[in-house]
Write a protein that holds these residues in place. Structure first.
Motif, PDB file in Angstrom:
ATOM      1  N   THR A 242     -63.909  12.017-111.978  1.00 21.38           N
ATOM      2  CA  THR A 242     -63.856  13.237-111.176  1.00 21.38           C
ATOM      3  C   THR A 242     -63.477  12.902-109.739  1.00 21.38           C
ATOM      4  O   THR A 242     -62.566  13.503-109.158  1.00 21.38           O
ATOM      5  CB  THR A 242     -65.205  13.962-111.185  1.00 21.38           C
ATOM      6  N   ILE A 243     -64.155  11.910-109.164  1.00 20.76           N
ATOM      7  CA  ILE A 243     -63.944  11.571-107.757  1.00 20.76           C
ATOM      8  C   ILE A 243     -62.525  11.071-107.511  1.00 20.76           C
ATOM      9  O   ILE A 243     -61.824  11.555-106.621  1.00 20.76           O
ATOM     10  CB  ILE A 243     -64.970  10.511-107.307  1.00 20.76           C
ATOM     11  N   PHE A 244     -62.082  10.097-108.289  1.00 27.44           N
ATOM     12  CA  PHE A 244     -60.771   9.505-108.021  1.00 27.44           C
ATOM     13  C   PHE A 244     -59.618  10.437-108.406  1.00 27.44           C
ATOM     14  O   PHE A 244     -58.666  10.600-107.639  1.00 27.44           O
ATOM     15  CB  PHE A 244     -60.603   8.166-108.743  1.00 27.44           C
ATOM     16  N   THR A 245     -59.684  11.023-109.590  1.00 28.41           N
ATOM     17  CA  THR A 245     -58.553  11.853-110.010  1.00 28.41           C
ATOM     18  C   THR A 245     -58.376  13.058-109.091  1.00 28.41           C
ATOM     19  O   THR A 245     -57.244  13.481-108.827  1.00 28.41           O
ATOM     20  CB  THR A 245     -58.715  12.323-111.464  1.00 28.41           C
ATOM     21  N   SER A 246     -59.460  13.594-108.576  1.00 27.85           N
ATOM     22  CA  SER A 246     -59.353  14.706-107.629  1.00 27.85           C
ATOM     23  C   SER A 246     -58.687  14.263-106.335  1.00 27.85           C
ATOM     24  O   SER A 246     -58.013  15.056-105.666  1.00 27.85           O
ATOM     25  CB  SER A 246     -60.741  15.284-107.329  1.00 27.85           C
ATOM     26  N   ALA A 247     -58.848  12.974-105.992  1.00 32.78           N
ATOM     27  CA  ALA A 247     -58.255  12.453-104.761  1.00 32.78           C
ATOM     28  C   ALA A 247     -56.745  12.309-104.861  1.00 32.78           C
ATOM     29  O   ALA A 247     -56.070  12.234-103.824  1.00 32.78           O
ATOM     30  CB  ALA A 247     -58.878  11.101-104.405  1.00 32.78           C
ATOM     31  N   VAL A 248     -56.194  12.256-106.089  1.00 33.44           N
ATOM     32  CA  VAL A 248     -54.738  12.202-106.233  1.00 33.44           C
ATOM     33  C   VAL A 248     -54.170  13.532-106.720  1.00 33.44           C
ATOM     34  O   VAL A 248     -52.957  13.665-106.871  1.00 33.44           O
ATOM     35  CB  VAL A 248     -54.292  11.050-107.161  1.00 33.44           C
ATOM     36  N   ALA A 249     -55.042  14.495-106.962  1.00 32.64           N
ATOM     37  CA  ALA A 249     -54.591  15.863-107.253  1.00 32.64           C
ATOM     38  C   ALA A 249     -54.540  16.684-105.975  1.00 32.64           C
ATOM     39  O   ALA A 249     -53.601  17.459-105.759  1.00 32.64           O
ATOM     40  CB  ALA A 249     -55.520  16.531-108.265  1.00 32.64           C
ATOM     41  N   ALA A 250     -55.537  16.514-105.114  1.00 34.47           N
ATOM     42  CA  ALA A 250     -55.601  17.296-103.873  1.00 34.47           C
ATOM     43  C   ALA A 250     -54.349  17.173-103.013  1.00 34.47           C
ATOM     44  O   ALA A 250     -53.876  18.180-102.471  1.00 34.47           O
ATOM     45  CB  ALA A 250     -56.843  16.894-103.075  1.00 34.47           C
ATOM     46  N   PRO A 251     -53.740  15.978-102.867  1.00 29.16           N
ATOM     47  CA  PRO A 251     -52.531  15.901-102.037  1.00 29.16           C
ATOM     48  C   PRO A 251     -51.351  16.666-102.625  1.00 29.16           C
ATOM     49  O   PRO A 251     -50.533  17.207-101.868  1.00 29.16           O
ATOM     50  CB  PRO A 251     -52.230  14.398-101.983  1.00 29.16           C
ATOM     51  N   VAL A 252     -51.251  16.713-103.941  1.00 27.31           N
ATOM     52  CA  VAL A 252     -50.159  17.458-104.573  1.00 27.31           C
ATOM     53  C   VAL A 252     -50.330  18.948-104.304  1.00 27.31           C
ATOM     54  O   VAL A 252     -49.387  19.647-103.906  1.00 27.31           O
ATOM     55  CB  VAL A 252     -50.107  17.175-106.088  1.00 27.31           C
ATOM     56  N   ILE A 253     -51.546  19.438-104.503  1.00 25.71           N
ATOM     57  CA  ILE A 253     -51.825  20.857-104.254  1.00 25.71           C
ATOM     58  C   ILE A 253     -51.614  21.174-102.777  1.00 25.71           C
ATOM     59  O   ILE A 253     -51.040  22.208-102.417  1.00 25.71           O
ATOM     60  CB  ILE A 253     -53.260  21.196-104.699  1.00 25.71           C
ATOM     61  N   GLY A 254     -52.069  20.269-101.908  1.00 24.21           N
ATOM     62  CA  GLY A 254     -51.902  20.480-100.476  1.00 24.21           C
ATOM     63  C   GLY A 254     -50.448  20.478-100.056  1.00 24.21           C
ATOM     64  O   GLY A 254     -50.022  21.304 -99.232  1.00 24.21           O
ATOM     65  N   ALA A 255     -49.655  19.559-100.616  1.00 25.14           N
ATOM     66  CA  ALA A 255     -48.231  19.492-100.271  1.00 25.14           C
ATOM     67  C   ALA A 255     -47.523  20.789-100.631  1.00 25.14           C
ATOM     68  O   ALA A 255     -46.684  21.299 -99.875  1.00 25.14           O
ATOM     69  CB  ALA A 255     -47.575  18.318-100.986  1.00 25.14           C
ATOM     70  N   VAL A 256     -47.862  21.340-101.791  1.00 26.53           N
ATOM     71  CA  VAL A 256     -47.236  22.588-102.215  1.00 26.53           C
ATOM     72  C   VAL A 256     -47.739  23.753-101.369  1.00 26.53           C
ATOM     73  O   VAL A 256     -46.977  24.672-101.029  1.00 26.53           O
ATOM     74  CB  VAL A 256     -47.475  22.834-103.714  1.00 26.53           C
ATOM     75  N   SER A 257     -49.003  23.740-100.986  1.00 31.86           N
ATOM     76  CA  SER A 257     -49.523  24.782-100.087  1.00 31.86           C
ATOM     77  C   SER A 257     -48.759  24.778 -98.774  1.00 31.86           C
ATOM     78  O   SER A 257     -48.413  25.837 -98.237  1.00 31.86           O
ATOM     79  CB  SER A 257     -51.016  24.560 -99.832  1.00 31.86           C
ATOM     80  N   GLY A 258     -48.488  23.576 -98.256  1.00 26.01           N
ATOM     81  CA  GLY A 258     -47.693  23.484 -97.034  1.00 26.01           C
ATOM     82  C   GLY A 258     -46.273  23.953 -97.254  1.00 26.01           C
ATOM     83  O   GLY A 258     -45.690  24.646 -96.407  1.00 26.01           O
ATOM     84  N   GLY A 259     -45.697  23.598 -98.405  1.00 26.14           N
ATOM     85  CA  GLY A 259     -44.355  24.061 -98.724  1.00 26.14           C
ATOM     86  C   GLY A 259     -44.279  25.569 -98.845  1.00 26.14           C
ATOM     87  O   GLY A 259     -43.289  26.191 -98.431  1.00 26.14           O
ATOM     88  N   TYR A 260     -45.321  26.154 -99.388  1.00 27.38           N
ATOM     89  CA  TYR A 260     -45.394  27.608 -99.515  1.00 27.38           C
ATOM     90  C   TYR A 260     -45.353  28.277 -98.138  1.00 27.38           C
ATOM     91  O   TYR A 260     -44.610  29.242 -97.911  1.00 27.38           O
ATOM     92  CB  TYR A 260     -46.669  27.992-100.264  1.00 27.38           C
ATOM     93  N   GLU A 261     -46.134  27.756 -97.205  1.00 26.93           N
ATOM     94  CA  GLU A 261     -46.158  28.329 -95.852  1.00 26.93           C
ATOM     95  C   GLU A 261     -44.808  28.164 -95.157  1.00 26.93           C
ATOM     96  O   GLU A 261     -44.331  29.082 -94.480  1.00 26.93           O
ATOM     97  CB  GLU A 261     -47.267  27.685 -95.026  1.00 26.93           C
ATOM     98  N   ARG A 262     -44.184  26.992 -95.325  1.00 23.71           N
ATOM     99  CA  ARG A 262     -42.868  26.775 -94.711  1.00 23.71           C
ATOM    100  C   ARG A 262     -41.821  27.693 -95.340  1.00 23.71           C
ATOM    101  O   ARG A 262     -40.905  28.173 -94.660  1.00 23.71           O
ATOM    102  CB  ARG A 262     -42.440  25.320 -94.893  1.00 23.71           C
ATOM    103  N   TYR A 263     -41.955  27.934 -96.631  1.00 24.91           N
ATOM    104  CA  TYR A 263     -41.054  28.847 -97.345  1.00 24.91           C
ATOM    105  C   TYR A 263     -41.120  30.245 -96.729  1.00 24.91           C
ATOM    106  O   TYR A 263     -40.097  30.864 -96.436  1.00 24.91           O
ATOM    107  CB  TYR A 263     -41.451  28.880 -98.818  1.00 24.91           C
TER     108      TYR A 263
END
Length: 401
Positions: A242-263
Motif C-alpha cells: 500500500t505504502i510504496f505502490t501509492s507513492a508511484v501512483a500519486a505522481p501519475v495522478i498529480g501529473a495529469v491533474s496539472g495537465g488538466y489545469e494547464r489544458y
C-alpha cells in the motif's frame, strides 16, 4: 506538522514548475529542488520520529506528492520514491537505521527493487556459509539494477536480490541496504517521459552486506520487520504494497491533474482555425472531454485516499488488516493510474496539433503519465487479477499485496 509541509511546498511550486524544462534537459532534478524539498520536510514525512521525522498519516504525504507532480511530474516522482524510503528503512534493524541517519537524519535513500542482485551467504570471516547467516556474518552482493530514481541525490540504496544457496539456486528474495561507497551509478537515463527523474543504473561488484542491513521480502509482506521493536507507531504496521505502490501512483495522478489545469488555461480562450471555427470552449465534444477527464481524476484520488485512510484507521486501532482491504487498495491504486492516463489521453486528443509541440505542458503531462504507468507497481492487469482471485476465494500470495 504535515499540513505545514504542504503549505511550504505550495510556496515552492512556481519555482519548481519554472525549473521543469531544465530538469528534463539535464535528465535529473536540480540540486536546488532537492534542497528545497528537504527544507520543506517532504522527505521527513514518513521518517521515524526518533530521527526527527513526522510519522505523518500517509494520505497527507501522497497529497504533497500529487501537488508537486502537478507542477513538475519528475519532481513529484522523485519526491514519492525518495520520500517513501524512510518508511521502509524504519522497518530495518535498528543498527541499519543508525548507520544511515545517526550522523545526518536528512540523508536520502534511493532504490531499485527488482531481484537483479545475487546474494551469497558468508560467515563473519567472509567464508561461504552453508546454512543460515551467523552473528557477524552476512552476504556477498553483486548485480546491476535499473530505474533507481533520484539516485544521484542519495547516499544509500535499497536493492532487490536473490539469496543463492549451496546448489546455486535461489532460496530467498531480500531487500538489502548498500552505502554509496559500495556502488557506482551508470548514466543511462534517456527516455520519453519522466526525463528529469535521473533513474539511472546502480552497479555493485562483490561487496559485503552485513545481515542487519537485509530484510526478507516475505517478512515484509507479512507486516513484520525488526524495526518495529523501536518504531512502534502505526505507520510501521502498514503494508509495503500500500505504502510504496501509492507513492508511484500519486505522481501519475498529480501529473495529469496539472495537465488538466494547464489544458483549461490554454484552451479556455482559444479559437478554432478549423472545423468551422468558433471558440474552443463552446465545442460540445471538448466540454464532454473535460467532464470525463475531471471525473476520472476525482475517482482516482477519492478511491486511493479512501483505501489508505481505511488501512490507517485499522493500524491505529491495532486491528488486523483484512486481505480483502489490501486487495482493494491495490485494485484502486492501479485503476487510479489507469483513470489518470485515460484522462490525459482525452485531453491530449482534443487539444489539437499544438499539443504535439515539445515542452507544451499538455504534451509533457501525456508523456510523463504514460511513463509512470509502466512501472511494475502500476501494472493494472496483474493487480486486478489478484483482486479477482481474492473475490473468488482463491489464495493470493504476492509481495505487492
Amino acid at each position: 506538522m504535515a499540513d505545514e509541509v504542504l503549505d511550504a511546498v505550495r510556496e515552492l511550486l512556481p519555482a519548481i514548475a519554472a525549473r521543469s524544462a531544465a530538469a528534463e534537459q539535464a535528465r535529473e532534478l536540480p540540486a536546488e529542488t532537492i534542497a528545497e524539498l528537504g527544507a520543506a520536510g517532504v522527505f521527513r514525512m514518513l521518517q521515524p520520529a526518533r530521527y526527527g521525522g513526522l510519522e505523518a498519516e500517509p494520505v497527507r504525504f501522497y497529497r504533497v506528492v500529487r501537488e508537486l507532480a502537478a507542477a513538475c511530474a519528475s519532481t513529484g516522482w522523485v519526491s514519492g520514491v525518495l520520500g517513501v524510503h524512510p518508511w521502509q528503512l524504519g522497518l530495518f534493524d535498528d543498527r541499519a537505521q543508525a548507520e544511515v541517519w545517526g550522523a545526518d537524519p536528512a540523508v536520502l535513500v534511493a532504490s531499485s527493487y527488482a531481484p537483479l542482485g545475487r546474494l551469497t551467504p558468508v560467515d563473519g570471516a567472509g567464508a561461504p556459509a552453508g546454512g543460515g547467516v551467523a552473528a557477524g556474518g552476512g552476504y556477498r552482493l553483486s548485480g546491476r539494477w535499473g530505474f533507481a530514481s533520484g539516485c544521484a541525490h542519495a547516499s544509500w540504496c535499497l536493492l532487490g536480490a536473490l539469496v543463492v544457496g549451496a546448489e546455486g539456486r535461489p532460496v530467498d528474495f531480500m531487500t538489502v541496504l548498500v552505502p554509496r561507497a559500495d556502488y557506482r551509478i551508470a548514466d543511462v537515463w534517456d527516455v520519453v517521459g519522466l526525463r528529469g527523474t535521473g533513474s539511472n543504473d546502480v552497479i555493485v561488484r562483490d561487496v559485503f552486506v552485513p545481515a542487519h542491513r537485509t530484510m526478507r521480502n516475505y517478512e515484509q509482506a507479512q507486516l513484520r520487520g525488526p524495526g518495529q521493536k523501536v518504531n512502534t507507531g502505526p505507520l510501521y504496521r502498514m503494508p509495503f504494497a500500500t505504502i510504496f505502490t501509492s507513492a508511484v501512483a500519486a505522481p501519475v495522478i498529480g501529473a495529469v491533474s496539472g495537465g488538466y489545469e494547464r489544458y483549461l488555461e490554454q484552451m479556455r480562450d482559444r479559437s478554432r482555425l478549423s472545423l468551422g471555427g468558433g471558440r474552443f470552449a463552446e465545442d460540445h465534444f471538448a466540454q464532454v472531454a473535460v467532464a470525463r477527464a475531471a471525473s476520472q481524476l476525482d475517482a482516482a484520488i477519492l478511491q486511493t485516499d479512501r483505501n489508505v485512510t481505511d488501512i490507517w484507521a485499522r493500524v491505529v486501532a491495532h486491528e488486523p488488516i483484512p486481505m480483502r482491504l489490501r486487495l482493494r487498495a491495490r485494485r484502486d491504486q492501479v485503476m487510479g493510474v489507469e483513470r489518470a492516463v485515460e484522462a490525459i489521453d482525452l485531453l491530449f486528443k482534443t487539444a489539437g496539433g499544438n499539443s504535439l509541440r515539445t515542452g507544451n505542458p499538455i504534451e509533457r503531462a501525456w508523456r510523463d503519465a504514460h511513463a509512470g504507468s509502466v512501472h511494475v507497481a502500476n501494472d493494472a492487469d496483474r493487480a486486478l487479477a489478484f483482486y479477482g482471485r481474492g473475490e473468488f476465494g482463491l489464495t493470493v500470495e504476492d509481495n505487492l499485496v
